[in-house]
Design an enzyme around this catalytic site. Structure first.
Site, PDB file in Angstrom:
ATOM      1  N   HIS A  55      -8.281   0.239  -4.034  1.00  0.00           N
ATOM      2  CA  HIS A  55      -9.254   0.098  -2.943  1.00  0.00           C
ATOM      3  C   HIS A  55     -10.028   1.409  -2.819  1.00  0.00           C
ATOM      4  O   HIS A  55      -9.474   2.414  -2.378  1.00  0.00           O
ATOM      5  CB  HIS A  55      -8.459  -0.239  -1.668  1.00  0.00           C
ATOM      6  CG  HIS A  55      -9.269  -0.318  -0.422  1.00  0.00           C
ATOM      7  ND1 HIS A  55      -8.685  -0.393   0.833  1.00  0.00           N
ATOM      8  CD2 HIS A  55     -10.611  -0.353  -0.203  1.00  0.00           C
ATOM      9  CE1 HIS A  55      -9.626  -0.465   1.756  1.00  0.00           C
ATOM     10  NE2 HIS A  55     -10.808  -0.428   1.155  1.00  0.00           N
ATOM     11  N   SER A 100       0.835  -1.205   0.000  1.00  0.00           N
ATOM     12  CA  SER A 100       0.000   0.000   0.000  1.00  0.00           C
ATOM     13  C   SER A 100       0.867   1.252   0.000  1.00  0.00           C
ATOM     14  O   SER A 100       1.604   1.511   0.959  1.00  0.00           O
ATOM     15  CB  SER A 100      -0.904   0.016   1.233  1.00  0.00           C
ATOM     16  OG  SER A 100      -1.412   1.325   1.425  1.00  0.00           O
ATOM     17  N   GLY A 106      -1.172   2.457   9.694  1.00  0.00           N
ATOM     18  CA  GLY A 106      -0.520   2.524  11.000  1.00  0.00           C
ATOM     19  C   GLY A 106      -1.385   2.116  12.175  1.00  0.00           C
ATOM     20  O   GLY A 106      -1.000   2.335  13.327  1.00  0.00           O
ATOM     21  N   MET A 142      -9.473   7.581  -0.925  1.00  0.00           N
ATOM     22  CA  MET A 142     -10.401   8.042   0.130  1.00  0.00           C
ATOM     23  C   MET A 142     -11.001   9.377  -0.285  1.00  0.00           C
ATOM     24  O   MET A 142     -10.290  10.248  -0.793  1.00  0.00           O
ATOM     25  CB  MET A 142      -9.655   8.198   1.450  1.00  0.00           C
ATOM     26  CG  MET A 142      -8.933   6.933   1.906  1.00  0.00           C
ATOM     27  SD  MET A 142      -8.240   7.115   3.559  1.00  0.00           S
ATOM     28  CE  MET A 142      -7.177   5.659   3.632  1.00  0.00           C
ATOM     29  N   HIS A 150      -1.016  -1.616  -3.987  1.00  0.00           N
ATOM     30  CA  HIS A 150      -2.343  -1.282  -3.432  1.00  0.00           C
ATOM     31  C   HIS A 150      -2.473   0.242  -3.328  1.00  0.00           C
ATOM     32  O   HIS A 150      -1.632   0.899  -2.735  1.00  0.00           O
ATOM     33  CB  HIS A 150      -2.437  -1.932  -2.047  1.00  0.00           C
ATOM     34  CG  HIS A 150      -3.744  -1.793  -1.341  1.00  0.00           C
ATOM     35  ND1 HIS A 150      -4.766  -2.711  -1.468  1.00  0.00           N
ATOM     36  CD2 HIS A 150      -4.196  -0.865  -0.467  1.00  0.00           C
ATOM     37  CE1 HIS A 150      -5.788  -2.363  -0.690  1.00  0.00           C
ATOM     38  NE2 HIS A 150      -5.470  -1.228  -0.069  1.00  0.00           N
ATOM     39  N   ASP A 163      -6.572  -6.348   4.930  1.00  0.00           N
ATOM     40  CA  ASP A 163      -6.012  -4.997   4.874  1.00  0.00           C
ATOM     41  C   ASP A 163      -6.113  -4.312   6.230  1.00  0.00           C
ATOM     42  O   ASP A 163      -7.220  -4.079   6.722  1.00  0.00           O
ATOM     43  CB  ASP A 163      -6.811  -4.203   3.818  1.00  0.00           C
ATOM     44  CG  ASP A 163      -6.239  -2.822   3.538  1.00  0.00           C
ATOM     45  OD1 ASP A 163      -5.184  -2.475   4.098  1.00  0.00           O
ATOM     46  OD2 ASP A 163      -6.875  -2.097   2.749  1.00  0.00           O
ATOM     47  N   GLY A 164      -4.949  -3.992   6.798  1.00  0.00           N
ATOM     48  CA  GLY A 164      -4.909  -3.218   8.021  1.00  0.00           C
ATOM     49  C   GLY A 164      -4.127  -3.903   9.127  1.00  0.00           C
ATOM     50  O   GLY A 164      -4.503  -4.979   9.592  1.00  0.00           O
ATOM     51  N   GLY A 165      -3.006  -3.283   9.512  1.00  0.00           N
ATOM     52  CA  GLY A 165      -2.232  -3.792  10.642  1.00  0.00           C
ATOM     53  C   GLY A 165      -1.488  -5.085  10.383  1.00  0.00           C
ATOM     54  O   GLY A 165      -1.053  -5.752  11.321  1.00  0.00           O
ATOM     55  N   ASP A 178      -4.888   3.277  -2.071  1.00  0.00           N
ATOM     56  CA  ASP A 178      -6.001   3.587  -1.174  1.00  0.00           C
ATOM     57  C   ASP A 178      -6.641   4.915  -1.564  1.00  0.00           C
ATOM     58  O   ASP A 178      -6.063   5.983  -1.349  1.00  0.00           O
ATOM     59  CB  ASP A 178      -5.493   3.656   0.269  1.00  0.00           C
ATOM     60  CG  ASP A 178      -5.221   2.274   0.835  1.00  0.00           C
ATOM     61  OD1 ASP A 178      -6.133   1.430   0.782  1.00  0.00           O
ATOM     62  OD2 ASP A 178      -4.093   2.040   1.319  1.00  0.00           O
ATOM     63  N   GLY A 202      -9.392   4.355   6.792  1.00  0.00           N
ATOM     64  CA  GLY A 202      -9.160   5.786   6.964  1.00  0.00           C
ATOM     65  C   GLY A 202      -7.707   6.148   7.159  1.00  0.00           C
ATOM     66  O   GLY A 202      -7.316   7.274   6.856  1.00  0.00           O
ATOM     67  N   MET A 205     -11.463  -5.884   5.893  1.00  0.00           N
ATOM     68  CA  MET A 205     -10.757  -4.815   6.606  1.00  0.00           C
ATOM     69  C   MET A 205     -10.482  -5.282   8.029  1.00  0.00           C
ATOM     70  O   MET A 205     -11.399  -5.635   8.773  1.00  0.00           O
ATOM     71  CB  MET A 205     -11.606  -3.531   6.657  1.00  0.00           C
ATOM     72  CG  MET A 205     -11.738  -2.791   5.347  1.00  0.00           C
ATOM     73  SD  MET A 205     -10.180  -2.406   4.503  1.00  0.00           S
ATOM     74  CE  MET A 205      -9.331  -1.390   5.703  1.00  0.00           C
ATOM     75  N   MET A 224     -12.402   3.680  -1.081  1.00  0.00           N
ATOM     76  CA  MET A 224     -13.134   4.034   0.146  1.00  0.00           C
ATOM     77  C   MET A 224     -13.895   5.312  -0.169  1.00  0.00           C
ATOM     78  O   MET A 224     -13.534   6.417   0.247  1.00  0.00           O
ATOM     79  CB  MET A 224     -12.141   4.205   1.300  1.00  0.00           C
ATOM     80  CG  MET A 224     -11.596   2.876   1.804  1.00  0.00           C
ATOM     81  SD  MET A 224     -10.046   3.031   2.705  1.00  0.00           S
ATOM     82  CE  MET A 224      -8.889   3.021   1.336  1.00  0.00           C
TER      83      MET A 224
HETATM   84  C1  DX5 Z   1      -6.639   1.753   5.537  1.00  0.00           C
HETATM   85  C2  DX5 Z   1      -6.131   1.378   4.174  1.00  0.00           C
HETATM   86  C3  DX5 Z   1      -4.995   0.432   4.246  1.00  0.00           C
HETATM   87  C4  DX5 Z   1      -3.759   0.988   4.886  1.00  0.00           C
HETATM   88  C5  DX5 Z   1      -2.990  -0.127   5.524  1.00  0.00           C
HETATM   89  O1  DX5 Z   1      -7.812   2.476   5.428  1.00  0.00           O
HETATM   90  O2  DX5 Z   1      -7.153   0.746   3.440  1.00  0.00           O
HETATM   91  O3  DX5 Z   1      -4.689  -0.115   2.965  1.00  0.00           O
HETATM   92  O4  DX5 Z   1      -2.928   1.664   3.963  1.00  0.00           O
HETATM   93  O5  DX5 Z   1      -1.996   0.408   6.317  1.00  0.00           O
HETATM   94  P1  DX5 Z   1      -1.192  -0.480   7.365  1.00  0.00           P
HETATM   95  O6  DX5 Z   1      -0.605  -1.623   6.639  1.00  0.00           O
HETATM   96  O7  DX5 Z   1      -0.183   0.470   7.915  1.00  0.00           O
HETATM   97  O8  DX5 Z   1      -2.200  -0.902   8.408  1.00  0.00           O
HETATM   98 ZN    ZN Z   2      -6.534  -0.390   1.578  1.00  0.00          ZN
END
Ligand code: DX5
Ligand code: ZN
Length: 220
Positions: free
Chosen positions: A67, A9, A146, A38, A34, A176-178, A36, A143, A138, A69
């Site tokens: 992705h 990402s 980190g 938003m 990836h 996706d996420g963490g 993102d 949003g 997710m 959002m």
């Molecule tokens: C969050 C995004 C993720 C984000 C992941 O809303 O959709 O793709 O960039 O970031 P990490 O890998 O740091 O959790």
């Molecule tokens: Zn994402």
């Protein structure tokens, strides 16, 4: 070759050196990029649009995993595909007519993915399994990068894995996420196929190259 894929990402990349950062991730063995997107409405933040997808397309031949959002993404689908998206994922929570939007994505030769937020039940997406190439779970609230991986995502991934298997679906499960070096193996064992990482790649103290190598070898 492992069927488990890593999607980098760029939200946590140094955007003033985007081409170099993508190339470094690619050379280290990342499978997808990836992006993102938003809109400041579906999620509070505003990030990137089709112009960034187009810029990524010029520097890599890797699949671009976009992705969205974005509330009511239907009006933007063609723009992102024309910009070079290979996989377009849209949120069940954001689409008044998700079946029509997924079909529209596919009709342009792009892979269609459905995304669920952490508080959305897996049962809400079963009715569109016949027209999805990918389910994106997710594991943080969308949003920002980190954030910490939400542990209850593991059970949700297993549930979706079982649901897809029960109908012999070949759809991939993306998470996706963490995602990080400590948890990627357990997420994989729960049934995920594709792992998104922003912080664990672009902000890793190991550097991009070694971070990608370590994440990939943790999946073997
Ligand atoms: C969050 C995004 C993720 C984000 C992941 O809303 O959709 O793709 O960039 O970031 P990490 O890998 O740091 O959790
Ligand atoms: Zn994402």
């Amino acid at each position: 070759m492992s069927s488990k894929l890593l999607s980098a990402s760029i939200l946590s990349a140094d955007l003033s050196h985007l081409a170099d950062q993508i190339k470094e991730a690619e050379l280290a063995g990342v499978d997808w990029i990836h992006v993102d997107v938003m809109d400041g409405a579906f999620v509070p933040t505003i990030t990137m649009g089709p112009v960034i997808v187009e810029a990524c397309r010029r520097v890599t031949d890797l699949p671009l995993d976009v992705h969205l959002m974005v509330n009511n993404p239907s009006r933007h689908i063609v723009d992102f595909i024309n910009a070079g998206a290979n996989i377009l994922t849209i949120h069940i929570e954001a689409c008044p007519d998700i079946r029509a939007d997924l079909s529209n994505i596919r009709s342009h030769g792009c892979k269609a993915g459905i995304v669920l937020n952490p508080d959305t039940s897996p049962s809400t997406i079963n009715s569109v399994f016949d027209i999805v190439d990918l389910v994106l779970v997710m594991s943080v609230f969308p949003g920002a990068s980190g954030q910490s991986f939400l542990q209850n995502s593991l059970e949700k991934i297993s549930q979706i894995h079982r649901d897809l298997e029960s109908i012999n679906s070949k759809a991939q499960i993306e998470v996706d996420g963490g995602v990080n070096l400590e948890n990627i193996k357990s997420i994989s064992d729960a049934g995920a196929d594709v792992f998104v990482a922003a912080t664990a790649i672009f902000r890793s103290p190991l550097g991009i190259h070694n971070a990608v190598k370590s994440l990939k070898s943790a999946l073997k």
